[in-house]
Enzyme design. Structure first.
Site, PDB file in Angstrom:
ATOM      1  N   SER A 133       4.703   0.941   1.236  1.00 57.72           N
ATOM      2  CA  SER A 133       5.751   0.662   0.171  1.00 57.72           C
ATOM      3  C   SER A 133       6.047   1.676  -0.818  1.00 57.72           C
ATOM      4  O   SER A 133       7.390   1.774  -1.295  1.00 57.72           O
ATOM      5  CB  SER A 133       5.530  -0.606  -0.318  1.00 57.72           C
ATOM      6  OG  SER A 133       4.174  -0.874  -0.958  1.00 57.72           O
ATOM      7  N   THR A 147       0.916  -1.288   0.150  1.00 55.98           N
ATOM      8  CA  THR A 147      -0.017  -0.037  -0.018  1.00 55.98           C
ATOM      9  C   THR A 147       0.753   1.214  -0.064  1.00 55.98           C
ATOM     10  O   THR A 147       2.070   1.219   0.306  1.00 55.98           O
ATOM     11  CB  THR A 147      -0.820  -0.016   1.154  1.00 55.98           C
ATOM     12  OG1 THR A 147      -1.991   0.887   1.054  1.00 55.98           O
ATOM     13  CG2 THR A 147      -0.222   0.269   2.419  1.00 55.98           C
TER      14      THR A 147
END
Length: 177
Positions: A128, A5
């Site tokens: 991320s 995400t």
């Protein structure tokens, strides 16, 4: 850093926008493209986004909302109480997630390591693709006269072009500062 995400909060020109992508991955496979990882809490006055394990993040969001109620919407007090419990409770400290929360006055990054951080500048991010989204947001905040929600959306689109764990199915929530 959590795979799966990207959450970004932009605070500019009296508006606060929080955006999150919709991709959920399990290992190297996309299992859902339309998850909603940004929520309004406490009567719509607080924005919250999460990165990490979905079940863990949902548990944390529920707890955080409870603490917001207990502290009459005081973001900092609710965050400190939540992180203290997150760090000391045996079950909670195993949760793998991070949260980004914001109200009209401040943005906070919360972690299970005991962090309650108020990031500097116009933007903050987790997940991320956070580095890509944050770099794009900082550049757009300086170069464009766009509203916070457009900067947040475009920054996540850029992150989605670069991060394999971030897609372009974006949710944006806005509050006026």
């Amino acid at each position: 850093m959590f795979e799966g995400t990207t959450i970004l909060c932009v605070r500019i020109r009296n508006r606060v926008a929080m955006a999150g992508d919709g991709q959920v991955t399990l290992g190297n496979q996309v299992v859902k493209a339309g998850a909603r990882k940004v929520r309004r809490l406490y009567r719509g006055t607080v924005l919250a986004g999460f990165a990490g394990s979905t079940a863990d993040a949902m548990t944390l969001l529920e707890r955080f909302e409870k603490f917001l109620e207990e502290h009459s919407g005081n973001l900092m007090r609710a965050a400190v109480t939540m992180v203290r419990e997150w760090r000391t409770d045996r079950a909670l400290r195993r949760l793998e997630a991070m949260m980004l929360v914001a109200d009209r006055e401040q943005t906070l990054l919360l972690s299970g390591a005991g962090d309650v951080l108020e990031p500097e500048g116009y933007a903050a991010s987790i997940g991320s693709g956070s580095g890509f989204a944050l770099a794009a947001a900082r550049a757009l905040c300086e170069a464009a006269e766009w509203p916070a929600e457009e900067i947040a959306r475009r920054s996540l689109e850029i992150a989605g072009d670069l991060c394999i764990y971030t897609n372009k199915n974006i949710t944006v929530e806005v509050i006026d500062a």
